[in-house]
Write a protein that holds these residues in place. Structure first.
Motif, PDB file in Angstrom:
ATOM      1  N   SER A 224     -48.194 -14.384  18.574  1.00 18.33           N
ATOM      2  CA  SER A 224     -48.345 -15.687  20.265  1.00 18.33           C
ATOM      3  C   SER A 224     -48.555 -15.184  21.299  1.00 18.33           C
ATOM      4  O   SER A 224     -48.174 -13.926  21.822  1.00 18.33           O
ATOM      5  N   SER A 225     -49.527 -16.049  21.935  1.00 23.07           N
ATOM      6  CA  SER A 225     -49.816 -15.666  23.266  1.00 23.07           C
ATOM      7  C   SER A 225     -48.963 -15.601  24.166  1.00 23.07           C
ATOM      8  O   SER A 225     -49.312 -14.490  25.336  1.00 23.07           O
ATOM      9  N   GLN A 226     -47.679 -15.855  24.284  1.00 28.11           N
ATOM     10  CA  GLN A 226     -46.432 -15.717  25.413  1.00 28.11           C
ATOM     11  C   GLN A 226     -45.354 -14.647  25.242  1.00 28.11           C
ATOM     12  O   GLN A 226     -44.637 -14.679  25.663  1.00 28.11           O
TER      13      GLN A 226
ATOM     14  N   PHE B  74     -28.427  -6.158  12.107  1.00 25.64           N
ATOM     15  CA  PHE B  74     -30.548  -5.621  11.931  1.00 25.64           C
ATOM     16  C   PHE B  74     -30.983  -7.287  13.238  1.00 25.64           C
ATOM     17  O   PHE B  74     -30.275  -8.163  12.977  1.00 25.64           O
ATOM     18  N   PHE B  75     -31.596  -7.158  13.696  1.00 25.91           N
ATOM     19  CA  PHE B  75     -32.609  -7.909  14.722  1.00 25.91           C
ATOM     20  C   PHE B  75     -33.954  -8.107  14.698  1.00 25.91           C
ATOM     21  O   PHE B  75     -34.627  -6.540  14.660  1.00 25.91           O
ATOM     22  N   THR B  76     -33.984  -8.490  15.524  1.00 26.43           N
ATOM     23  CA  THR B  76     -35.976  -8.815  15.523  1.00 26.43           C
ATOM     24  C   THR B  76     -36.335  -9.591  16.919  1.00 26.43           C
ATOM     25  O   THR B  76     -35.503 -10.420  16.775  1.00 26.43           O
ATOM     26  N   LEU B  77     -36.171  -8.594  17.041  1.00 28.26           N
ATOM     27  CA  LEU B  77     -36.826  -9.613  18.936  1.00 28.26           C
ATOM     28  C   LEU B  77     -38.345  -9.867  19.286  1.00 28.26           C
ATOM     29  O   LEU B  77     -38.962  -9.075  19.501  1.00 28.26           O
ATOM     30  N   ASP B  78     -38.505 -10.789  19.482  1.00 26.76           N
ATOM     31  CA  ASP B  78     -39.953 -11.537  20.205  1.00 26.76           C
ATOM     32  C   ASP B  78     -39.698 -11.120  21.653  1.00 26.76           C
ATOM     33  O   ASP B  78     -38.889 -12.254  22.367  1.00 26.76           O
ATOM     34  N   MET B  79     -40.638  -9.908  21.858  1.00 27.75           N
ATOM     35  CA  MET B  79     -40.817  -9.504  23.381  1.00 27.75           C
ATOM     36  C   MET B  79     -41.387 -10.478  24.299  1.00 27.75           C
ATOM     37  O   MET B  79     -42.890 -10.541  23.940  1.00 27.75           O
ATOM     38  N   PRO B  80     -41.477 -11.311  25.335  1.00 20.74           N
ATOM     39  CA  PRO B  80     -42.210 -12.110  26.190  1.00 20.74           C
ATOM     40  C   PRO B  80     -43.006 -11.696  27.296  1.00 20.74           C
ATOM     41  O   PRO B  80     -42.778 -10.253  27.417  1.00 20.74           O
ATOM     42  N   ASP B  81     -43.399 -12.343  27.635  1.00 27.10           N
ATOM     43  CA  ASP B  81     -44.782 -11.893  28.638  1.00 27.10           C
ATOM     44  C   ASP B  81     -44.007 -11.681  29.655  1.00 27.10           C
ATOM     45  O   ASP B  81     -44.339 -12.099  30.781  1.00 27.10           O
ATOM     46  N   THR B  82     -43.570 -10.320  29.613  1.00 22.26           N
ATOM     47  CA  THR B  82     -43.089  -9.742  31.395  1.00 22.26           C
ATOM     48  C   THR B  82     -42.919  -8.746  31.735  1.00 22.26           C
ATOM     49  O   THR B  82     -43.438  -7.926  30.526  1.00 22.26           O
ATOM     50  N   SER B  83     -42.670  -8.210  33.095  1.00 31.33           N
ATOM     51  CA  SER B  83     -42.666  -6.476  33.642  1.00 31.33           C
ATOM     52  C   SER B  83     -41.738  -5.729  32.236  1.00 31.33           C
ATOM     53  O   SER B  83     -41.865  -4.994  32.370  1.00 31.33           O
ATOM     54  N   ILE B  84     -40.309  -6.552  32.799  1.00 30.30           N
ATOM     55  CA  ILE B  84     -40.006  -5.520  31.613  1.00 30.30           C
ATOM     56  C   ILE B  84     -39.960  -5.434  30.799  1.00 30.30           C
ATOM     57  O   ILE B  84     -39.831  -4.355  29.892  1.00 30.30           O
ATOM     58  N   SER B  85     -40.736  -6.366  29.725  1.00 31.44           N
ATOM     59  CA  SER B  85     -40.657  -5.932  28.274  1.00 31.44           C
ATOM     60  C   SER B  85     -41.562  -5.537  28.216  1.00 31.44           C
ATOM     61  O   SER B  85     -41.797  -4.509  27.025  1.00 31.44           O
ATOM     62  N   HIS B  86     -43.322  -5.805  28.972  1.00 36.80           N
ATOM     63  CA  HIS B  86     -44.032  -4.713  28.644  1.00 36.80           C
ATOM     64  C   HIS B  86     -43.421  -3.136  28.498  1.00 36.80           C
ATOM     65  O   HIS B  86     -43.876  -1.995  27.992  1.00 36.80           O
ATOM     66  N   ASP B  87     -42.529  -2.510  29.968  1.00 39.15           N
ATOM     67  CA  ASP B  87     -42.430  -1.541  30.100  1.00 39.15           C
ATOM     68  C   ASP B  87     -41.802  -0.966  28.718  1.00 39.15           C
ATOM     69  O   ASP B  87     -41.162  -0.308  28.400  1.00 39.15           O
ATOM     70  N   VAL B  88     -40.308  -1.998  28.513  1.00 42.14           N
ATOM     71  CA  VAL B  88     -39.480  -1.686  27.065  1.00 42.14           C
ATOM     72  C   VAL B  88     -39.825  -1.410  25.920  1.00 42.14           C
ATOM     73  O   VAL B  88     -40.212  -0.907  25.316  1.00 42.14           O
ATOM     74  N   TYR B  89     -40.961  -2.412  25.311  1.00 40.42           N
ATOM     75  CA  TYR B  89     -42.741  -2.296  24.646  1.00 40.42           C
ATOM     76  C   TYR B  89     -42.937  -0.894  24.505  1.00 40.42           C
ATOM     77  O   TYR B  89     -43.173  -0.192  23.209  1.00 40.42           O
ATOM     78  N   ASN B  90     -43.587  -0.991  25.434  1.00 46.81           N
ATOM     79  CA  ASN B  90     -44.359   0.656  25.451  1.00 46.81           C
ATOM     80  C   ASN B  90     -43.366   1.666  25.436  1.00 46.81           C
ATOM     81  O   ASN B  90     -43.580   2.759  24.467  1.00 46.81           O
ATOM     82  N   ASN B  91     -42.516   1.929  26.079  1.00 43.26           N
ATOM     83  CA  ASN B  91     -41.424   2.585  25.861  1.00 43.26           C
ATOM     84  C   ASN B  91     -40.570   3.352  24.829  1.00 43.26           C
ATOM     85  O   ASN B  91     -40.840   4.327  24.068  1.00 43.26           O
ATOM     86  N   VAL B  92     -40.554   2.371  23.777  1.00 39.95           N
ATOM     87  CA  VAL B  92     -40.513   2.051  22.404  1.00 39.95           C
ATOM     88  C   VAL B  92     -41.709   2.375  21.583  1.00 39.95           C
ATOM     89  O   VAL B  92     -41.676   3.254  20.944  1.00 39.95           O
ATOM     90  N   LYS B  93     -42.879   1.446  21.639  1.00 39.65           N
ATOM     91  CA  LYS B  93     -43.511   2.049  21.435  1.00 39.65           C
ATOM     92  C   LYS B  93     -43.462   3.798  21.183  1.00 39.65           C
ATOM     93  O   LYS B  93     -44.544   4.508  20.185  1.00 39.65           O
ATOM     94  N   ALA B  94     -43.563   3.877  22.874  1.00 41.80           N
ATOM     95  CA  ALA B  94     -44.053   5.690  22.772  1.00 41.80           C
ATOM     96  C   ALA B  94     -42.829   6.511  22.081  1.00 41.80           C
ATOM     97  O   ALA B  94     -42.441   7.592  22.078  1.00 41.80           O
TER      98      ALA B  94
END
Length: 182
Positions: A10-12, A81-101
């Protein structure tokens, strides 16, 4: 199992992360002075309906919530087990990209142990704590230094509290014995 990322649905949301916040019957590695594990029965009857997902145990850095539908939790024979939809926020971007990296690879959790919900033993001179029953689970957190490398969880519980409780029980026994003699 390491944390996984997925493309947004989703776009959000910017994407999704998933993994195990708790793995049962796996010893910790980074807790100073003792080893700890979580029993497969520890989450039995625990209310998981309002657990939060945080970054680094900081309630100002909320990533998701079960009640909002952005965090889902499932107990299986391996753990939580967890599944987390990351919201479009600055902290989520940082966390998501750090997990990805691969910079953030671990999970932790905040909880309250039920009365008499843990036990202590010693193995080869090392104190070992087994968490047998939780009263509540308030949050799971993406963290940089988990105590459970295999399970990707960090538990911050106190050996000092256990030692103080044991000393107090001894003092109470001595006091009761002395009072009987009077």
């Amino acid at each position: 199992m390491e944390l996984e990322t997925r493309s947004p649905t989703s776009s959000q949301f910017i994407g999704q992360i998933s993994g195990y916040a708790i793995k049962f019957d796996t010893p910790s590695t980074a807790i100073p002075r003792f080893v700890e594990s979580v029993s497969s029965k520890a989450l039995d009857n625990v209310d998981l309906s309002d657990v939060l997902a945080l970054y680094n145990h900081d309630y100002a850095n909320i990533l998701g919530r079960v009640k909002s539908g952005t965090l889902s939790l499932k107990i299986d024979n391996i753990g939580l087990f967890f599944t987390l939809d990351m919201p479009d926020t600055s902290i989520s971007h940082d966390v998501y990209n750090n997990v990805k990296a691969g910079n953030l690879r671990g999970m932790s959790f905040g909880f309250v142990i039920a009365k008499n919900g843990d036990s202590w033993s010693q193995i080869s001179g090392t104190p070992v704590r087994t968490i047998e029953k939780l009263e509540s689970l308030s949050e799971i957190s993406v963290v940089s230094r988990p105590a459970y490398e295999d399970t990707s969880v960090q538990v911050t519980r106190s050996l000092d509290a256990f030692l103080m409780e044991r000393a107090q029980k001894y003092k109470d026994k001595v006091k009761a014995y002395l009072e009987e003699d009077q």
